[in-house]
Design a protein around this motif. Structure first.
Motif, PDB file in Angstrom:
ATOM      1  N   LEU A   9       9.212  12.979 -12.280  1.00  0.00           N
ATOM      2  CA  LEU A   9       8.263  11.846 -11.739  1.00  0.00           C
ATOM      3  C   LEU A   9       8.243  11.116 -13.093  1.00  0.00           C
ATOM      4  O   LEU A   9       7.795  11.786 -14.397  1.00  0.00           O
ATOM      5  N   THR A  10       8.018   9.907 -13.268  1.00  0.00           N
ATOM      6  CA  THR A  10       7.556   9.081 -14.314  1.00  0.00           C
ATOM      7  C   THR A  10       6.658   7.784 -13.752  1.00  0.00           C
ATOM      8  O   THR A  10       6.059   7.672 -12.833  1.00  0.00           O
ATOM      9  N   GLY A  11       6.193   7.356 -14.841  1.00  0.00           N
ATOM     10  CA  GLY A  11       5.072   6.027 -14.768  1.00  0.00           C
ATOM     11  C   GLY A  11       3.953   6.628 -13.974  1.00  0.00           C
ATOM     12  O   GLY A  11       3.335   7.478 -14.247  1.00  0.00           O
ATOM     13  N   ALA A  12       3.590   5.576 -13.022  1.00  0.00           N
ATOM     14  CA  ALA A  12       2.255   5.674 -12.201  1.00  0.00           C
ATOM     15  C   ALA A  12       2.284   7.118 -11.451  1.00  0.00           C
ATOM     16  O   ALA A  12       1.258   7.623 -11.471  1.00  0.00           O
ATOM     17  N   ALA A  13       3.351   7.519 -10.867  1.00  0.00           N
ATOM     18  CA  ALA A  13       3.687   8.834 -10.096  1.00  0.00           C
ATOM     19  C   ALA A  13       3.263  10.042 -11.100  1.00  0.00           C
ATOM     20  O   ALA A  13       2.348  10.959 -10.686  1.00  0.00           O
ATOM     21  N   ALA A  14       3.758   9.983 -12.263  1.00  0.00           N
ATOM     22  CA  ALA A  14       3.445  11.028 -13.256  1.00  0.00           C
ATOM     23  C   ALA A  14       1.847  11.120 -13.546  1.00  0.00           C
ATOM     24  O   ALA A  14       1.348  12.175 -13.557  1.00  0.00           O
ATOM     25  N   ARG A  15       1.550   9.855 -13.792  1.00  0.00           N
ATOM     26  CA  ARG A  15      -0.136   9.808 -13.938  1.00  0.00           C
ATOM     27  C   ARG A  15      -0.896  10.200 -12.856  1.00  0.00           C
ATOM     28  O   ARG A  15      -1.938  10.864 -13.088  1.00  0.00           O
ATOM     29  N   ALA A  19      -1.160  -3.141  -9.951  1.00  0.00           N
ATOM     30  CA  ALA A  19      -2.057  -2.984  -8.994  1.00  0.00           C
ATOM     31  C   ALA A  19      -1.660  -3.492  -7.765  1.00  0.00           C
ATOM     32  O   ALA A  19      -1.749  -2.831  -6.622  1.00  0.00           O
ATOM     33  N   ARG A  20      -1.053  -4.516  -7.469  1.00  0.00           N
ATOM     34  CA  ARG A  20      -0.632  -5.190  -6.318  1.00  0.00           C
ATOM     35  C   ARG A  20       0.758  -4.250  -5.866  1.00  0.00           C
ATOM     36  O   ARG A  20       0.902  -4.317  -4.795  1.00  0.00           O
ATOM     37  N   LEU A  21       1.377  -3.837  -6.933  1.00  0.00           N
ATOM     38  CA  LEU A  21       2.856  -3.113  -6.445  1.00  0.00           C
ATOM     39  C   LEU A  21       2.682  -2.022  -5.626  1.00  0.00           C
ATOM     40  O   LEU A  21       3.048  -1.688  -4.766  1.00  0.00           O
ATOM     41  N   HIS A  22       1.474  -0.972  -6.411  1.00  0.00           N
ATOM     42  CA  HIS A  22       1.065   0.320  -5.384  1.00  0.00           C
ATOM     43  C   HIS A  22      -0.182   0.189  -4.732  1.00  0.00           C
ATOM     44  O   HIS A  22      -1.437   0.511  -5.253  1.00  0.00           O
ATOM     45  N   ARG A  23       0.072  -0.272  -3.428  1.00  0.00           N
ATOM     46  CA  ARG A  23      -1.246  -0.468  -2.578  1.00  0.00           C
ATOM     47  C   ARG A  23      -1.513   0.626  -1.736  1.00  0.00           C
ATOM     48  O   ARG A  23      -2.449   0.540  -0.934  1.00  0.00           O
ATOM     49  N   GLY A  24      -0.441   1.424  -1.378  1.00  0.00           N
ATOM     50  CA  GLY A  24      -0.502   2.636  -0.675  1.00  0.00           C
ATOM     51  C   GLY A  24      -0.508   4.041  -1.473  1.00  0.00           C
ATOM     52  O   GLY A  24      -0.310   4.097  -2.485  1.00  0.00           O
ATOM     53  N   GLU A  25      -0.554   4.990  -0.520  1.00  0.00           N
ATOM     54  CA  GLU A  25      -0.827   6.447  -1.068  1.00  0.00           C
ATOM     55  C   GLU A  25      -0.142   7.327  -0.074  1.00  0.00           C
ATOM     56  O   GLU A  25      -0.046   6.995   0.951  1.00  0.00           O
ATOM     57  N   ALA A  26       0.387   8.576  -0.776  1.00  0.00           N
ATOM     58  CA  ALA A  26       1.097   9.451   0.016  1.00  0.00           C
ATOM     59  C   ALA A  26       0.567  10.956  -0.528  1.00  0.00           C
ATOM     60  O   ALA A  26       0.788  10.877  -1.708  1.00  0.00           O
ATOM     61  N   VAL A  27       0.333  11.569   0.454  1.00  0.00           N
ATOM     62  CA  VAL A  27       0.005  13.139  -0.025  1.00  0.00           C
ATOM     63  C   VAL A  27       1.207  13.854   0.090  1.00  0.00           C
ATOM     64  O   VAL A  27       1.988  13.931   1.006  1.00  0.00           O
ATOM     65  N   VAL A  28       1.961  14.482  -1.197  1.00  0.00           N
ATOM     66  CA  VAL A  28       3.123  15.333  -1.134  1.00  0.00           C
ATOM     67  C   VAL A  28       2.825  16.594  -1.738  1.00  0.00           C
ATOM     68  O   VAL A  28       1.951  16.852  -2.480  1.00  0.00           O
ATOM     69  N   ARG A  29       4.005  17.488  -1.372  1.00  0.00           N
ATOM     70  CA  ARG A  29       3.896  18.620  -2.344  1.00  0.00           C
ATOM     71  C   ARG A  29       5.216  18.642  -2.849  1.00  0.00           C
ATOM     72  O   ARG A  29       6.311  18.193  -2.264  1.00  0.00           O
ATOM     73  N   LEU A  30       5.115  18.906  -4.204  1.00  0.00           N
ATOM     74  CA  LEU A  30       6.500  18.965  -4.955  1.00  0.00           C
ATOM     75  C   LEU A  30       6.615  20.212  -5.764  1.00  0.00           C
ATOM     76  O   LEU A  30       5.530  21.123  -6.233  1.00  0.00           O
ATOM     77  N   SER A  31       7.866  20.637  -5.820  1.00  0.00           N
ATOM     78  CA  SER A  31       8.347  21.733  -6.533  1.00  0.00           C
ATOM     79  C   SER A  31       8.013  21.507  -8.068  1.00  0.00           C
ATOM     80  O   SER A  31       8.189  20.417  -8.437  1.00  0.00           O
ATOM     81  N   PRO A  32       8.054  22.637  -8.881  1.00  0.00           N
ATOM     82  CA  PRO A  32       8.222  22.347 -10.355  1.00  0.00           C
ATOM     83  C   PRO A  32       9.231  21.145 -10.902  1.00  0.00           C
ATOM     84  O   PRO A  32       9.266  20.385 -11.724  1.00  0.00           O
ATOM     85  N   ALA A  33      10.515  21.380 -10.067  1.00  0.00           N
ATOM     86  CA  ALA A  33      11.721  20.508 -10.641  1.00  0.00           C
ATOM     87  C   ALA A  33      11.499  19.008 -10.231  1.00  0.00           C
ATOM     88  O   ALA A  33      11.659  18.360 -10.861  1.00  0.00           O
ATOM     89  N   ALA A  34      10.939  18.898  -9.068  1.00  0.00           N
ATOM     90  CA  ALA A  34      10.512  17.321  -8.653  1.00  0.00           C
ATOM     91  C   ALA A  34       9.441  16.889  -9.359  1.00  0.00           C
ATOM     92  O   ALA A  34       9.411  15.702  -9.856  1.00  0.00           O
ATOM     93  N   ALA A  35       8.417  17.518  -9.750  1.00  0.00           N
ATOM     94  CA  ALA A  35       7.181  17.133 -10.416  1.00  0.00           C
ATOM     95  C   ALA A  35       7.795  16.858 -12.051  1.00  0.00           C
ATOM     96  O   ALA A  35       7.059  15.721 -12.412  1.00  0.00           O
TER      97      ALA A  35
END
Length: 318
Positions: free
Chosen positions: A249-255, A230-246
């Motif tokens: 992703l692992t961990g919190a980003a994938a969730r 919770a302390r590690l991820h304090r910010g957010e980013a709005v992104v567009r991802l290709s299928p390959a980039a999506a």
């Protein structure tokens, strides 16, 4: 199965002493009523088990009674051999003891279970540290483990990441945790978590302490990890991802992608992803190259664009 529960109740009472029906039910993941029925079955089988009513009551075996029932199932025997991780045991000074215990266990097993346990040992290997993790010296690990075992106060000089970096601390070590190849000691007052490899100096105070009666190391570590994330991820980013980039992703980003992702007409996915900091996010999103586009925050988008221009300029043909 009922037979397995009866054995478990017998061994729990033999190793822990008096336990209430509610405590047994929690351990066995059954109802209290089921425990009552199982206790009656043990009575009928002649096991000297009795119960006391009241606040301090519970079930216990007659003083001096010990069962010789120590049979292991195939799965239990295999799990025991898998649980022996030689690296951490050696770091704690328990390498020879682990090897001797496994040898005695193997000798005590019936031939069929012994063959299965040997097969497990030859086909599975547990390697706790992650990739790229260099072997780190932990010179004070054995002394910390000894203090944990004997509940002795430690005086340490500890190096932390912020100023002042080197500080003196008085620790009441409650327990040790091995996480991804790195040792941590959970210690009072607090409790707080310290990396054992960052202890520069250590001295036992020869003073004993009593850990809090309600302290649960596993439960504490679970809360600590959740708080860390919770302390590690304090910010957010709005992104567009290709299928390959999506797919990378692992961990919190994938969730977060699974929870917030919206597929757009061009096949890319727009999502809100957690970020630790803009500096860290800059590196992570640049690693995706042209397969990702950061929309927000604008400051991060501008930094990525400026960095990309700099890279292109540096690599331009002479």
């Amino acid at each position: 199965m009922k037979a397995g529960r009866l054995v478990s109740i017998l061994l729990l009472l033999q190793t822990r002493g008096r336990m209430t029906a509610a405590q047994l039910a929690r351990e066995l993941d059954v109802s209290v009523r089921t425990v009552y029925r199982d206790v009656e079955a043990l009575h009928s089988a002649g096991v000297p088990l009795y119960g006391d009513a009241g606040h301090a009551g519970g079930y216990q075996l007659l003083a001096g009674y010990r069962t010789r029932l120590t049979g292991l199932s195939a799965g239990e025997a295999e799990a025991l051999f898998l649980s022996g991780i030689p690296g951490p045991a050696a770091e704690l000074g328990l390498g020879p003891a682990l090897a001797a215990a496994q040898l005695k266990l193997r000798a005590a097993l019936p031939a069929a279970l012994r063959d299965q346990a040997d097969r497990i040992r030859t086909r599975f290997h547990l390697d706790a540290p992650g990739w790229y993790a260099a072997d780190e010296e932990v010179p004070h690990l054995t002394a910390v483990a000894d203090a944990v075992w004997h509940s002795r106060v430690l005086a340490v000089r500890y190096r932390r990441w912020k100023e002042p970096t080197d500080v003196d601390r008085r620790l009441e070590p409650y327990g040790l945790v091995l996480k991804a190849g790195r040792w941590y000691v959970v210690a009072g007052p607090g409790p707080r978590t310290y990396r054992v490899d960052r202890i520069l100096e250590l001295e036992s105070q020869g003073q004993e302490f009593s850990p809090p009666a309600d302290f649960d190391l596993a439960a504490y570590w679970q809360r600590y990890q959740a708080d860390f994330v919770a302390r590690l991820h304090r910010g957010e980013a709005v992104v567009r991802l290709s299928p390959a980039a999506a797919a990378r992703l692992t961990g919190a980003a994938a969730r977060a992608l699974a929870e917030t992702g919206v597929r757009e007409e061009d096949g890319w996915t727009r999502a809100v992803l957690p970020i630790e900091s803009e500096d860290r996010a800059l590196v992570e999103f640049l690693s995706l190259g042209t397969e990702a586009e950061v929309l927000e925050p604008r400051s991060l988008r501008s930094r990525i664009a400026a960095t990309a221009r700099g890279v292109a300029s540096r690599h331009a043909a002479p």
